[in-house]
Design a protein around this motif. Structure first.
Motif, PDB file in Angstrom:
ATOM      1  N   MET B   1      -6.789   4.521  -7.428  1.00  0.00           N
ATOM      2  CA  MET B   1      -5.439   3.977  -7.635  1.00  0.00           C
ATOM      3  C   MET B   1      -5.231   3.687  -9.113  1.00  0.00           C
ATOM      4  SD  MET B   1      -2.672   2.980  -6.018  1.00  0.00           S
ATOM      5  CE  MET B   1      -3.244   2.957  -4.318  1.00  0.00           C
ATOM      6  N   ASN B   2      -4.130   4.089  -9.646  1.00  0.00           N
ATOM      7  CA  ASN B   2      -3.885   3.907 -11.066  1.00  0.00           C
ATOM      8  C   ASN B   2      -3.513   2.467 -11.406  1.00  0.00           C
ATOM      9  OD1 ASN B   2      -4.450   6.574 -11.622  1.00  0.00           O
ATOM     10  ND2 ASN B   2      -2.351   7.238 -11.241  1.00  0.00           N
ATOM     11  N   ALA B   3      -3.466   2.191 -12.682  1.00  0.00           N
ATOM     12  CA  ALA B   3      -3.296   0.810 -13.143  1.00  0.00           C
ATOM     13  C   ALA B   3      -1.896   0.281 -12.908  1.00  0.00           C
ATOM     14  CB  ALA B   3      -3.618   0.754 -14.627  1.00  0.00           C
ATOM     15  N   ALA B   4      -1.772  -1.049 -13.094  1.00  0.00           N
ATOM     16  CA  ALA B   4      -0.511  -1.724 -12.808  1.00  0.00           C
ATOM     17  C   ALA B   4       0.626  -1.250 -13.706  1.00  0.00           C
ATOM     18  CB  ALA B   4      -0.708  -3.228 -12.947  1.00  0.00           C
ATOM     19  N   ALA B   5       0.301  -0.714 -14.877  1.00  0.00           N
ATOM     20  CA  ALA B   5       1.346  -0.279 -15.796  1.00  0.00           C
ATOM     21  C   ALA B   5       2.052   0.979 -15.292  1.00  0.00           C
ATOM     22  CB  ALA B   5       0.728  -0.006 -17.164  1.00  0.00           C
ATOM     23  N   ASP B   7       4.402   3.335 -13.527  1.00  0.00           N
ATOM     24  CA  ASP B   7       5.729   3.001 -12.993  1.00  0.00           C
ATOM     25  C   ASP B   7       6.145   3.908 -11.839  1.00  0.00           C
ATOM     26  OD1 ASP B   7       6.189   5.310 -14.317  1.00  0.00           O
ATOM     27  OD2 ASP B   7       7.791   4.551 -15.628  1.00  0.00           O
ATOM     28  N   ARG B   8       5.209   4.654 -11.265  1.00  0.00           N
ATOM     29  CA  ARG B   8       5.562   5.440 -10.084  1.00  0.00           C
ATOM     30  C   ARG B   8       5.732   4.512  -8.890  1.00  0.00           C
ATOM     31  NH1 ARG B   8       0.934   9.100  -9.152  1.00  0.00           N
ATOM     32  NH2 ARG B   8      -0.120   7.283  -9.969  1.00  0.00           N
ATOM     33  N   GLY B  75       1.026  -3.366  -8.959  1.00  0.00           N
ATOM     34  CA  GLY B  75       1.971  -4.098  -9.805  1.00  0.00           C
ATOM     35  C   GLY B  75       3.375  -4.159  -9.248  1.00  0.00           C
ATOM     36  N   ARG B  76       3.614  -3.487  -8.134  1.00  0.00           N
ATOM     37  CA  ARG B  76       4.942  -3.470  -7.536  1.00  0.00           C
ATOM     38  C   ARG B  76       4.824  -2.928  -6.115  1.00  0.00           C
ATOM     39  NH1 ARG B  76       7.979   1.315 -10.744  1.00  0.00           N
ATOM     40  NH2 ARG B  76       9.297   1.511  -8.906  1.00  0.00           N
ATOM     41  N   LEU B  77       5.861  -3.172  -5.336  1.00  0.00           N
ATOM     42  CA  LEU B  77       5.922  -2.559  -4.006  1.00  0.00           C
ATOM     43  C   LEU B  77       7.376  -2.165  -3.769  1.00  0.00           C
ATOM     44  CD1 LEU B  77       4.368  -1.821  -1.413  1.00  0.00           C
ATOM     45  CD2 LEU B  77       5.127  -4.001  -0.463  1.00  0.00           C
ATOM     46  N   ASP B  78       7.592  -0.879  -3.613  1.00  0.00           N
ATOM     47  CA  ASP B  78       8.953  -0.364  -3.421  1.00  0.00           C
ATOM     48  C   ASP B  78       9.327  -0.259  -1.956  1.00  0.00           C
ATOM     49  OD1 ASP B  78       7.646   1.022  -5.971  1.00  0.00           O
ATOM     50  OD2 ASP B  78       9.793   0.782  -6.329  1.00  0.00           O
ATOM     51  N   ALA B  79       8.343   0.039  -1.119  1.00  0.00           N
ATOM     52  CA  ALA B  79       8.669   0.266   0.294  1.00  0.00           C
ATOM     53  C   ALA B  79       7.505  -0.098   1.195  1.00  0.00           C
ATOM     54  CB  ALA B  79       9.046   1.729   0.503  1.00  0.00           C
ATOM     55  N   LEU B  80       7.862  -0.465   2.404  1.00  0.00           N
ATOM     56  CA  LEU B  80       6.870  -0.744   3.455  1.00  0.00           C
ATOM     57  C   LEU B  80       7.286   0.023   4.697  1.00  0.00           C
ATOM     58  CD1 LEU B  80       4.681  -2.416   5.063  1.00  0.00           C
ATOM     59  CD2 LEU B  80       6.498  -4.102   5.465  1.00  0.00           C
ATOM     60  N   ILE B  81       6.356   0.740   5.291  1.00  0.00           N
ATOM     61  CA  ILE B  81       6.607   1.367   6.590  1.00  0.00           C
ATOM     62  C   ILE B  81       5.644   0.746   7.590  1.00  0.00           C
ATOM     63  CG2 ILE B  81       6.644   3.501   7.913  1.00  0.00           C
ATOM     64  CD1 ILE B  81       7.439   5.022   5.457  1.00  0.00           C
ATOM     65  N   ASN B  82       6.200   0.001   8.518  1.00  0.00           N
ATOM     66  CA  ASN B  82       5.410  -0.715   9.519  1.00  0.00           C
ATOM     67  C   ASN B  82       5.168   0.191  10.717  1.00  0.00           C
ATOM     68  OD1 ASN B  82       4.437  -3.368   9.155  1.00  0.00           O
ATOM     69  ND2 ASN B  82       6.538  -4.156   9.065  1.00  0.00           N
ATOM     70  N   ASN B  83       4.255   1.129  10.524  1.00  0.00           N
ATOM     71  CA  ASN B  83       4.026   2.146  11.558  1.00  0.00           C
ATOM     72  C   ASN B  83       3.010   1.721  12.616  1.00  0.00           C
ATOM     73  OD1 ASN B  83       3.383   5.034  12.625  1.00  0.00           O
ATOM     74  ND2 ASN B  83       1.482   4.372  11.653  1.00  0.00           N
ATOM     75  N   ALA B  84       2.067   0.863  12.244  1.00  0.00           N
ATOM     76  CA  ALA B  84       0.972   0.541  13.182  1.00  0.00           C
ATOM     77  C   ALA B  84       1.524   0.035  14.504  1.00  0.00           C
ATOM     78  CB  ALA B  84       0.047  -0.502  12.559  1.00  0.00           C
ATOM     79  N   GLY B  85       1.045   0.607  15.580  1.00  0.00           N
ATOM     80  CA  GLY B  85       1.512   0.153  16.891  1.00  0.00           C
ATOM     81  C   GLY B  85       0.573   0.610  17.980  1.00  0.00           C
ATOM     82  N   ILE B  86       0.542  -0.155  19.051  1.00  0.00           N
ATOM     83  CA  ILE B  86      -0.252   0.252  20.210  1.00  0.00           C
ATOM     84  C   ILE B  86       0.627   0.146  21.454  1.00  0.00           C
ATOM     85  CG2 ILE B  86      -2.532  -0.295  19.290  1.00  0.00           C
ATOM     86  CD1 ILE B  86      -2.418  -2.974  20.710  1.00  0.00           C
ATOM     87  N   ALA B  87       0.270   0.943  22.454  1.00  0.00           N
ATOM     88  CA  ALA B  87       1.055   0.977  23.686  1.00  0.00           C
ATOM     89  C   ALA B  87       0.138   0.773  24.884  1.00  0.00           C
ATOM     90  CB  ALA B  87       1.774   2.310  23.803  1.00  0.00           C
TER      91      ALA B  87
END
Lengths: 104, 237
Positions: B1-5, B7-8, B75-87
């Motif tokens: 994982m790249n550093a906090a600087a 900007d992707r 250094g940032r979080l743009d999106a979250l996908i809450n995919n984990a699920g059980i049935a």
């Protein structure tokens, strides 16, 4: 988890307040004084802004000291004497929470 | 994982060891996103921009630790996908309370904890996208899926209320409701049941992972900043 000292906690809380100040008008800045009011009748912050200060302080504690605490919680909100009254109280609460984490 | 600087954009996806979560992680990596994934077990997904966390999504302390690590690492979080699920496919009369606890812990508590911690990170930058996972089992009121459908109904409700609570933070919260997609999650359901279910869709076919990705992409687009609190069901339910 590492022990948290008061000075570091206060630094994180001040950084949290400063971050919120960045998006506030010049005449609505929150004082960084240790005893400045964050919560209560004299507070310049609405409830959402207060939560944002606490969240930012959590983030700075994590960044500055590597300590991961949840300071914005129902338990804290429902305390008879709110830990959010002032910067000092919030910093003291962070220290208290970190000590509780260490002893668990 | 790249550093906090760096900007992707950075995205957290839960349940990335296999199935739809793995697929989404790979697609966003291909597009140059930094991806933080998690599952109970280790992942064999190897990529410079992928970091995997082994955790139970219902473990509050573990989720908090992961998201703080995300903040420190990306250094940032743009999106979250809450995919984990059980049935669990079972008649209610045969369903132990422990099954209900297990399913709600992952599907509801896990989604909530990730939403809360993600919003803390996103709120500091005044922008963010959260996509939760619903299911067509809820609007179709599928027999044998009472607990699963109820847990996902709770996710829809969370999505709607969190949309209001997080809007002042610049964070949108939406949900995608997939039809059956051939994954482990539907593997235990009989073909006969699957055929009956698909017959109730307007478009009568299995969903694909690309169908799910398409809805996620829509919610994640910068232009979708006026879209929140919505659940898009696939297949025409």
């Amino acid at each position: 988890m590492a022990m948290l000292d008061y000075e570091t906690a206060l630094k994180a809380v001040r950084a949290g307040v400063a971050e919120i100040n960045d998006s506030r008008a010049p005449d609505a800045q929150v004082s960084l004084d240790e005893d400045a009011t964050l919560f209560g009748e004299d507070s310049p912050l609405d409830s959402l802004s207060l939560v944002q200060v606490v969240m930012a302080a959590e983030g700075y504690l994590s960044e500055m000291a590597g300590i991961d605490l949840v300071l914005a919680s129902e338990a804290a909100m429902s305390r008879k004497r709110s830990p959010y009254r002032s910067l000092r109280n919030l910093a003291e609460y962070a220290v208290e929470m970190s000590e509780a984490e260490v002893t668990q | 994982m790249n550093a906090a600087a760096d900007d992707r954009p950075a995205i957290a996806i839960t349940g990335t060891r296999k199935g739809i979560g793995r697929f989404l992680a790979e697609r966003y990596l291909e597009r140059g996103w930094r991806v933080m994934g998690c599952s109970r077990d280790a992942s064999d997904l190897v990529h410079d921009d992928y970091r995997h966390f082994e955790l139970d999504v219902g473990d509050e302390a573990a989720v908090t630790r992961m998201m703080r690590e995300v903040a420190r690492g990306a250094g940032r979080l743009d999106a979250l996908i809450n995919n984990a699920g059980i049935a669990s496919m079972n008649h209610a009369l045969l369903t132990p309370g422990a099954t209900m606890t297990r399913i709600f812990r992952t599907n509801v508590f896990g989604s909530f904890l990730f939403c809360r911690e993600a919003a803390k990170l996103m709120g500091r930058r005044k922008t963010g996208r959260i996509v939760n996972f619903a299911t067509v089992a809820t609007p179709l009121k599928l027999e044998g899926e009472a607990v699963y459908a109820a847990s996902k109904a709770a996710v829809v409700s969370l999505t709607q209320v969190l949309a209001y609570e997080f809007a002042p933070l610049g964070v949108t919260v939406n949900a995608v409701g997939p039809t059956p997609v051939p994954t482990d999650l539907v593997g235990s359901v009989s073909q006969d049941k699957m055929d009956q279910l698909i017959a109730r869709q307007a478009i009568k076919r299995y969903g694909t992972m690309e169908d799910v990705l398409n809805v996620c992409d829509f919610f994640l687009r910068p232009e979708s900043d006026f879209v929140t609190g919505q659940t898009i069901y696939l297949g025409g339910i």
